[in-house]
Design a protein around this motif. Structure first.
Motif, PDB file in Angstrom:
ATOM      1  N   VAL A 160       0.659  -1.321   0.108  1.00 44.87           N
ATOM      2  CA  VAL A 160       0.041   0.080   0.018  1.00 44.87           C
ATOM      3  C   VAL A 160       0.916   1.371  -0.119  1.00 44.87           C
ATOM      4  N   ASP A 161       0.447   1.999  -0.920  1.00 47.27           N
ATOM      5  CA  ASP A 161       1.374   3.422  -0.728  1.00 47.27           C
ATOM      6  C   ASP A 161       0.254   4.734  -0.638  1.00 47.27           C
ATOM      7  N   LEU A 162       0.395   5.527   0.357  1.00 49.86           N
ATOM      8  CA  LEU A 162      -0.559   6.540   0.513  1.00 49.86           C
ATOM      9  C   LEU A 162      -0.766   7.347  -0.467  1.00 49.86           C
ATOM     10  N   ALA A 206      -2.600  20.792   1.580  1.00 48.41           N
ATOM     11  CA  ALA A 206      -2.001  20.483   2.594  1.00 48.41           C
ATOM     12  C   ALA A 206      -2.481  19.332   3.402  1.00 48.41           C
ATOM     13  N   ARG A 207      -1.412  18.497   3.951  1.00 49.19           N
ATOM     14  CA  ARG A 207      -1.842  17.213   4.642  1.00 49.19           C
ATOM     15  C   ARG A 207      -1.010  17.176   5.945  1.00 49.19           C
ATOM     16  N   PRO A 208      -1.240  16.401   6.869  1.00 50.15           N
ATOM     17  CA  PRO A 208      -0.551  16.139   7.800  1.00 50.15           C
ATOM     18  C   PRO A 208       1.047  15.598   7.363  1.00 50.15           C
ATOM     19  N   ALA A 209       1.876  15.597   8.288  1.00 54.58           N
ATOM     20  CA  ALA A 209       2.944  15.049   8.209  1.00 54.58           C
ATOM     21  C   ALA A 209       2.990  13.770   7.526  1.00 54.58           C
ATOM     22  N   ALA A 210       4.001  13.277   6.700  1.00 51.75           N
ATOM     23  CA  ALA A 210       4.014  11.827   5.886  1.00 51.75           C
ATOM     24  C   ALA A 210       4.046  10.868   7.398  1.00 51.75           C
ATOM     25  N   ASP A 211       4.709  10.943   8.135  1.00 54.01           N
ATOM     26  CA  ASP A 211       4.965   9.889   9.234  1.00 54.01           C
ATOM     27  C   ASP A 211       3.720   9.962   9.913  1.00 54.01           C
ATOM     28  N   THR A 212       2.975  11.162  10.089  1.00 51.43           N
ATOM     29  CA  THR A 212       1.660  10.908  10.855  1.00 51.43           C
ATOM     30  C   THR A 212       0.645  10.255  10.026  1.00 51.43           C
ATOM     31  N   ALA A 233      -1.296   2.738   9.303  1.00 51.04           N
ATOM     32  CA  ALA A 233      -0.677   1.649   9.537  1.00 51.04           C
ATOM     33  C   ALA A 233      -2.009   0.905  10.749  1.00 51.04           C
ATOM     34  N   GLY A 234      -2.279   1.860  11.432  1.00 50.03           N
ATOM     35  CA  GLY A 234      -3.468   1.501  12.611  1.00 50.03           C
ATOM     36  C   GLY A 234      -4.551   0.903  11.932  1.00 50.03           C
ATOM     37  N   ILE A 235      -5.045   1.700  11.108  1.00 50.93           N
ATOM     38  CA  ILE A 235      -6.353   1.176  10.360  1.00 50.93           C
ATOM     39  C   ILE A 235      -6.036  -0.081   9.524  1.00 50.93           C
ATOM     40  N   MET A 236      -4.953  -0.195   8.969  1.00 51.02           N
ATOM     41  CA  MET A 236      -4.680  -1.195   7.960  1.00 51.02           C
ATOM     42  C   MET A 236      -4.465  -2.638   8.895  1.00 51.02           C
ATOM     43  N   SER A 237      -4.047  -2.326   9.948  1.00 47.14           N
ATOM     44  CA  SER A 237      -3.560  -3.377  11.165  1.00 47.14           C
ATOM     45  C   SER A 237      -4.827  -4.149  11.464  1.00 47.14           C
ATOM     46  N   VAL A 238      -5.853  -3.382  11.747  1.00 44.22           N
ATOM     47  CA  VAL A 238      -7.282  -3.728  12.084  1.00 44.22           C
ATOM     48  C   VAL A 238      -7.848  -4.460  11.187  1.00 44.22           C
ATOM     49  N   HIS A 239      -7.848  -3.990   9.776  1.00 39.86           N
ATOM     50  CA  HIS A 239      -8.313  -4.586   8.752  1.00 39.86           C
ATOM     51  C   HIS A 239      -7.569  -6.013   8.466  1.00 39.86           C
ATOM     52  N   ALA A 240      -6.334  -6.026   8.345  1.00 41.45           N
ATOM     53  CA  ALA A 240      -5.702  -7.201   8.383  1.00 41.45           C
ATOM     54  C   ALA A 240      -5.892  -8.304   9.307  1.00 41.45           C
ATOM     55  N   ALA A 241      -6.057  -8.019  10.657  1.00 38.03           N
ATOM     56  CA  ALA A 241      -6.279  -8.810  11.389  1.00 38.03           C
ATOM     57  C   ALA A 241      -7.472  -9.470  11.409  1.00 38.03           C
ATOM     58  N   ALA A 242      -8.538  -8.512  10.991  1.00 40.58           N
ATOM     59  CA  ALA A 242      -9.933  -9.035  10.692  1.00 40.58           C
ATOM     60  C   ALA A 242      -9.814 -10.232   9.655  1.00 40.58           C
ATOM     61  N   LEU A 243      -8.991 -10.202   8.653  1.00 37.23           N
ATOM     62  CA  LEU A 243      -8.918 -10.914   7.588  1.00 37.23           C
ATOM     63  C   LEU A 243      -8.166 -12.153   7.832  1.00 37.23           C
ATOM     64  N   ARG A 244      -6.912 -12.233   8.676  1.00 37.04           N
ATOM     65  CA  ARG A 244      -5.961 -13.346   8.812  1.00 37.04           C
ATOM     66  C   ARG A 244      -5.677 -13.254  10.213  1.00 37.04           C
ATOM     67  N   GLU A 245      -5.570 -14.365  10.876  1.00 36.58           N
ATOM     68  CA  GLU A 245      -4.908 -14.396  12.270  1.00 36.58           C
ATOM     69  C   GLU A 245      -3.339 -14.246  12.094  1.00 36.58           C
ATOM     70  N   ASN A 246      -2.796 -13.577  12.984  1.00 37.82           N
ATOM     71  CA  ASN A 246      -1.666 -13.367  13.114  1.00 37.82           C
ATOM     72  C   ASN A 246      -0.971 -12.398  11.935  1.00 37.82           C
ATOM     73  N   GLN A 302       6.400   2.661   2.247  1.00 36.62           N
ATOM     74  CA  GLN A 302       5.172   2.014   1.668  1.00 36.62           C
ATOM     75  C   GLN A 302       4.638   1.109   3.142  1.00 36.62           C
ATOM     76  N   LEU A 303       3.463   0.848   2.936  1.00 41.58           N
ATOM     77  CA  LEU A 303       3.079  -0.057   4.037  1.00 41.58           C
ATOM     78  C   LEU A 303       2.790  -1.554   3.421  1.00 41.58           C
ATOM     79  N   TYR A 304       3.151  -2.703   4.078  1.00 37.56           N
ATOM     80  CA  TYR A 304       3.131  -4.121   3.532  1.00 37.56           C
ATOM     81  C   TYR A 304       2.334  -4.825   4.562  1.00 37.56           C
ATOM     82  N   ALA A 305       1.156  -5.526   4.318  1.00 45.49           N
ATOM     83  CA  ALA A 305       0.353  -6.270   4.857  1.00 45.49           C
ATOM     84  C   ALA A 305       0.911  -7.942   4.564  1.00 45.49           C
ATOM     85  N   ILE A 306       1.288  -8.492   5.559  1.00 40.12           N
ATOM     86  CA  ILE A 306       1.869 -10.017   5.358  1.00 40.12           C
ATOM     87  C   ILE A 306       0.764 -10.806   6.154  1.00 40.12           C
TER      88      ILE A 306
END
Length: 572
Positions: free
Chosen positions: A327-329, A337-343, A349-362, A371-375
């Motif tokens: 995933v690339d923002l 104007a947008r918040p800083a890239a790190d923010t 990443a928090g949003i993606m973590s909840v979605h990923a955990a709902a899809l697959r355990e661990n 970029q962000l990567y879901a394993i």
């Protein structure tokens, strides 16, 4: 120095006992409606609460928050100055609808002390109880949003479900909470104030068998509205470690209905919360554990250490495979104007973590290369699922594409950026994850050319990736050239003509003169002339497929800027 609406700034954690002004303010803002306002520094550490009525000497208030009980508006500036001179960290006074008067703000600025404006109608004893609860909480609790702990998780769930969230431990004590204070019902306010669920409501839940159902694990239970108890409709899921119940996550309906995906998102949140509640029970260092897990996950993604050893530490079957989604923002094309890239990346990443955990355990979410990567681990054996012809079942990939599409839609809505995702494919072994990650990285680079496209797959992009790799190879091997065609592009640059681009579009368009002329915004006869001229200058034989292929590669090499980010893990 302006009044600040409470709850808009993240508090810093205190260096030792007590809580920062910002942490106390945030708690009051969550528990009260309307919330207080703050003027002055929010990083001072409050060690105690002192009550001072008009005319009383301010003794022993060093490091304290002074509640100026009974102080009238005209007396407030003098009280602020006296409390600051006595060593107080902050002063709480009453305010009206207009906020803190200019005289009070000026006194706060002169004295360098924080002033909390508490709304009329709030009892002083309730304010004192709430503040003392904040001071008694572990220091790390109110830094949770910063550290990625339970408060951060609660905030993410509140955002995704559009509800009011609280996370409780096994003793029904509130560990974290988030959501609009204006939409919180009376039960929620009493739970936050008392740091635990009121006993009458607990008794009702026991009679309804709610706790028995959530302890069985995995089920999202709906608890109907209970108007007589001041409780709106709720969803609840148990947080369990194996067969051991650790706590619960509650989502209360606010002004509107909960998001359709709320049950699935709760399942993902419960999986994430389990390890954090284990830290709570065994007094582990959640911050250190999270940092360690992020480092291990990054090592699995990049192949820095042996995969099976990393899997054991991450709780993944070493024999499992894994799907990888990149995933690339992206940055907004309009320059908004947008918040800083790190923010933004941390929020995503928090949003993606909840979605990923709902899809697959661990499931793991890792930041690398900007970029962000879901394993997404798959059970051992399923990674080798094949059709009779050999490739992976397209229906399986289609499920991931739909999941990635929902994730991208959520991220675009919440981050305000043109997010894109690439389903990179499946690693049959965990040791293959880095190579699949590289495919995702390259796929995102190609997707950037079509920002309107939300999700791409390595399967669909494979031809373009092949051509891209060939062009990279040619770019790095100067002896491999079609000199006559290269000279055509150089001639255009010198003379300002457009023969090379016209020829490339003609070749790409299978000789469809009308369509290509439309793209170039020229008359078809003009295009025909340019092609004839290019053939004459280069000696091309357009009837020869090798001439056409070689010319296409050379023209793409000369006309398209090359991205030399070719390593699997470039600098962020």
């Amino acid at each position: 120095m302006n009044d600040i609406l409470l709850g808009t700034a993240e508090p810093a954690a205190p260096a030792r006992g007590g809580a920062t002004v910002g942490a106390v303010v945030r708690r009051l803002a969550d528990a009260l409606s309307p919330g207080p306002v703050l003027c002055g520094p929010d990083d001072g550490v409050i060690g105690d609460v002192a009550i001072a009525e008009p005319g009383e000497p301010l003794d022993g208030v060093t490091g304290a928050l002074v509640l100026a009980v009974g102080t009238r508006a005209a007396q407030a500036p003098a009280t602020v100055a006296e409390a600051a001179a006595a060593g107080a960290v902050a002063v709480a006074v009453r305010v009206g609808d207009d906020g803190l008067p200019p005289e009070v703000r000026a006194a706060a600025q002169d004295a360098g002390v924080a002033v909390l404006g508490l709304p009329r109608g709030l009892r002083w004893d309730r304010a004192e109880a709430e503040i003392r609860t904040a001071l008694a909480a572990p220091a790390g609790v109110f830094a949770a949003a910063r550290d990625g702990d339970l408060f951060s998780l609660a905030q993410t769930v509140a955002t995704l479900t559009q509800g009011v969230v609280s996370i409780e431990d096994g003793a029904h004590r509130v560990m974290a909470y988030a959501g609009s204070g204006d939409e919180a019902d009376e039960l929620r306010r009493r739970s936050i104030l008392g740091r635990s669920c009121p006993e009458p409501y607990l008794a009702l839940l026991r009679r309804l068998g709610v706790y028995q159902r959530v302890r069985e694990g995995g089920e999202v239970v709906v608890v109907a509205e209970q108007p007589e108890m001041g409780a709106r409709r709720r969803l609840v899921i148990g947080v369990n470690a194996g067969r051991r119940p650790l706590g619960t996550i509650w989502v209360q309906e606010g002004a509107g209905p909960l998001a359709e995906q709320a049950p699935d998102l709760l399942r993902g949140a419960a999986r994430i919360a389990a390890t954090q509640l284990v830290d709570h029970y065994f007094q582990g260092d959640a911050g250190a554990r999270l940092a360690s897990r992020e480092e291990l996950s990054h090592s699995l993604l990049t192949g820095r250490f042996e995969a099976s050893a990393l899997a054991a530490h991450l709780g993944i079957d070493p024999a499992a495979g894994a799907d990888v989604v990149a995933v690339d923002l992206r940055e907004p094309a309009d320059g908004t104007a947008r918040p800083a890239a790190d923010t933004r990346r941390a929020e995503a990443a928090g949003i993606m973590s909840v979605h990923a955990a709902a899809l697959r355990e661990n499931a793991l979410v890792v930041h690398a290369c900007g970029q962000l990567y879901a394993i997404l681990p798959t059970p051992a054996g399923s990674a080798r699922t094949r059709t009779a012809d050999g490739p992976r079942d397209p229906a399986d990939e289609g499920h991931l594409v739909r999941w990635a599409g929902e994730l991208v839609a959520t991220l675009r809505r919440l981050t305000g950026t043109p997010v894109q995702a690439a389903v990179a494919g499946r690693a049959e072994r965990l040791s293959d994850v880095p190579s699949v990650k590289l495919r995702g990285h390259h796929a995102l680079r190609l997707l950037a050319r079509t920002p309107e496209e939300a999700v791409g797959t390595h399967t669909r992009l494979a031809p373009a990736l092949l051509v891209d790799d060939v062009l990279d190879l040619l770019d790095r091997t100067p002896r491999l050239r079609f000199p006559a065609v290269a000279a055509l592009a150089a001639r255009d640059r010198e003379q300002g003509t457009d023969l090379a681009r016209s020829l490339l579009l003609y070749l790409d368009g299978f000789g469809d003169v009308t369509a290509v002329a439309g793209r170039l915004n020229v008359h078809p006869n003009t295009l025909r002339y340019r092609v004839r001229r290019a053939v004459a200058l280069t000696g091309l034989d357009l009837a020869d497929p090798e001439h056409r292929l070689a010319a296409t590669l050379q023209l793409r090499l000369d006309l398209n800027a090359r991205d030399h980010t070719d390593t699997a893990f470039p600098e962020v």
